[in-house]
Structures are given as structure tokens and as C-alpha cells.
Design a protein around this motif. Structure first.
Motif, short mmCIF file in Angstrom:
data_model
loop_
_atom_site.label_atom_id
_atom_site.label_comp_id
_atom_site.label_asym_id
_atom_site.label_seq_id
_atom_site.Cartn_x
_atom_site.Cartn_y
_atom_site.Cartn_z
N ASP A 194 33.10 25.05 -8.95
CA ASP A 194 32.77 26.62 -7.84
C ASP A 194 31.07 26.06 -7.65
N ALA A 195 30.98 24.84 -8.41
CA ALA A 195 29.55 24.58 -7.80
C ALA A 195 28.77 23.70 -7.64
N ARG A 196 30.16 23.15 -6.25
CA ARG A 196 30.49 21.97 -5.62
C ARG A 196 29.85 22.35 -4.13
N GLU A 197 29.84 23.24 -3.88
CA GLU A 197 30.08 23.74 -2.58
C GLU A 197 28.85 23.34 -1.70
N ALA A 198 27.73 22.85 -2.03
CA ALA A 198 26.62 21.90 -1.03
C ALA A 198 27.22 20.38 -1.25
N PHE A 199 28.03 19.57 -1.97
CA PHE A 199 28.51 18.55 -2.07
C PHE A 199 29.92 18.67 -0.40
N ASP A 200 30.11 19.43 -0.04
CA ASP A 200 30.68 19.94 1.33
C ASP A 200 32.20 19.29 0.53
N TYR A 201 32.43 19.59 -0.64
CA TYR A 201 33.93 19.88 -1.48
C TYR A 201 35.23 20.18 -1.14
N ALA A 202 35.09 21.07 -0.28
CA ALA A 202 36.08 22.68 0.04
C ALA A 202 36.81 20.99 1.41
N MET A 203 35.56 20.57 1.80
CA MET A 203 36.26 19.86 3.52
C MET A 203 36.66 18.24 2.62
N TRP A 204 36.31 18.08 1.62
CA TRP A 204 37.20 16.36 1.09
C TRP A 204 38.47 17.41 0.53
N LYS A 205 38.15 18.20 -0.02
CA LYS A 205 40.19 18.42 -0.68
C LYS A 205 40.91 18.74 0.72
N GLN A 207 45.59 13.92 4.08
CA GLN A 207 45.58 12.68 3.65
C GLN A 207 46.81 11.97 2.85
N GLU A 208 47.01 12.44 1.77
CA GLU A 208 48.36 12.29 0.33
C GLU A 208 49.41 13.15 1.22
#
Length: 228
Positions: free
Chosen positions: A118-129, A135-136
Motif C-alpha cells: 500500500d506504500a508503493r503507489e509513488a513507484f507505479d507498483y500497480a502498473m508494474w504488477k 507478461q507471465e
């Protein structure tokens, strides 16, 4: 600029070891600091370096750039395993070898803990996920196709775009909306506006593209002449 040169000269004089004299102004090499293994002591740092790097290069690099003193460096080259060029299809090849170095630091360094999801929003974690999941899934389907099997459409994830296209198709079939070839459809010019719960589609009554309408009329006249 003078202060930077002065600080560099002072660092050379205070260096606890003999530094190299080769000056690099625009380096094009990439050095990756790797997260340590669970039982690795904090005074050992692992790096992925170019194949042409040697131990003295890494020692001088850490001292000049980060002011980190190193008491020793160990290096080894990992031979990569054979793999196919495009995932599980294509020609077999051996990727380029990977050189790694383990530096013994004068002062230990402890890696910080990874932030919570929940603290990874600033790193575009949702888009990376999303990209990683897609890709998988694509790699999985490519491996199935490479074995000569057919992937049924039921195994594909139904995305929001496909749901929107299906809803528009049902409106066309029921007669609620009409579609004419050559005209700009409102669905293609719609915008996706974010909401708290997700994404919603907002249509806009954009002006009709005159060039597209003229091309449609021209194509329809040609088809009628061909039929005659």
C-alpha cells in the motif's frame, strides 16, 4: 566547478590506498547493486559489473563516487544457461556471461526493508504488477502454443476493454445504437475517466470527420459502380 575539483584532489590525497590515474568523464558502463542473500553479512556488497571491469576499477569507483572504502574485492563470472531466443520458441542460444563482484566494505551497510504494497503507489507498483501479470500470462500461452496445443479463449482474462466492446456490440445488435462505415464512432473517441472504484467510460459527441465521411462516400460510389 572549482570546488568540485578541489574536493576531488583532496579525496585523492586522503585515499587510504593508491588510486588509479585513468580519468573517465562520460562513463557508459552500468553497475548494479544487488540485494544480499538472507544470511549474507552486512559488510559484503554484491555488484553486477561489465565483463571488462577489474577489482581495482570497482574499488576506485566506490571510493570516488560514493566515498565508500573497500578492503577487498572478489570476482567471478557466471556462465548463463542455454535458452531459446523468444521464451520457449526460436533458436537455442547461450546468453552473454555475467560478471559479479563481492566487495568487503570497511563500514557495514544494511539494506532497508521493502515498503509495503500500500506504500508503493509513488513507484507505479500497480502498473508494474499489471505488466508483470500480463507478461507471465503471455509466456505461459506461448509455451503452450510451442508444444502444439491450442489455447481456448476461455483461459484468457476478460479485460475492461473487452467488456466495453461487448457491451457496445450488444447495443448494436439490439438496435439501441446504429453504426455506419466511414464515420467516426463515439466509442473510438471516448475518454476513460478515473473514479475511486475503478474506470468509467464517458462518451463525447465529437464533430464528424469530413475526410472520413468523404472517403466513405467515395468507397460506396465505387462499390455501386462495380456492381452495375
Amino acid at each position: 566547478m572549482a570546488s568540485v575539483a578541489k574536493a576531488g584532489a583532496e579525496a585523492l590525497r586522503n585515499a587510504p590506498f593508491r588510486v588509479g590515474k585513468k580519468q573517465i568523464f562520460l562513463p557508459n558502463h552500468v553497475i548494479t547493486f544487488v540485494r544480499p542473500l538472507p544470511k549474507q553479512p552486512p559488510n559484503l556488497a554484491t555488484f553486477i559489473v561489465p565483463l571488462e571491469f577489474n577489482k581495482l576499477d570497482l574499488r576506485d569507483y566506490l571510493y570516488h563516487v560514493y566515498n565508500v572504502e573497500v578492503t577487498g574485492v572478489r570476482s567471478f563470472v557466471n556462465q548463463r544457461m542455454h535458452e531459446q531466443r523468444h521464451g520457449e520458441v526460436g533458436n537455442w542460444r547461450r546468453p552473454k556471461s555475467q560478471k559479479m563482484m563481492i566487495a568487503e566494505l570497511a563500514k557495514p551497510f544494511v539494506w532497508p526493508k521493502p515498503p509495503a504494497e500500500d506504500a508503493r503507489e509513488a513507484f507505479d507498483y500497480a502498473m508494474w504488477k499489471k505488466q508483470n501479470t500480463a507478461q507471465e500470462q503471455d509466456t505461459k500461452f506461448q509455451s503452450i502454443r510451442a508444444q502444439g496445443e491450442v489455447v481456448p479463449p476461455s483461459q484468457f482474462e476478460v479485460t475492461k476493454d473487452r467488456k466495453a466492446i461487448k457491451a457496445r456490440q450488444s447495443k448494436f445488435l439490439s438496435g439501441e445504437e446504429t453504426w455506419a462505415p466511414g464515420k467516426v464512432n463515439a466509442f473510438l473517441n471516448s475518454k476513460m475517466v478515473p473514479k475511486e472504484e475503478g474506470w468509467s467510460e464517458v462518451e463525447e459527441n465529437l464533430p464528424l470527420d469530413e475526410s472520413a465521411e468523404a472517403a466513405a462516400e467515395k468507397s460506396s460510389s465505387k462499390s455501386s459502380e462495380t456492381r452495375q
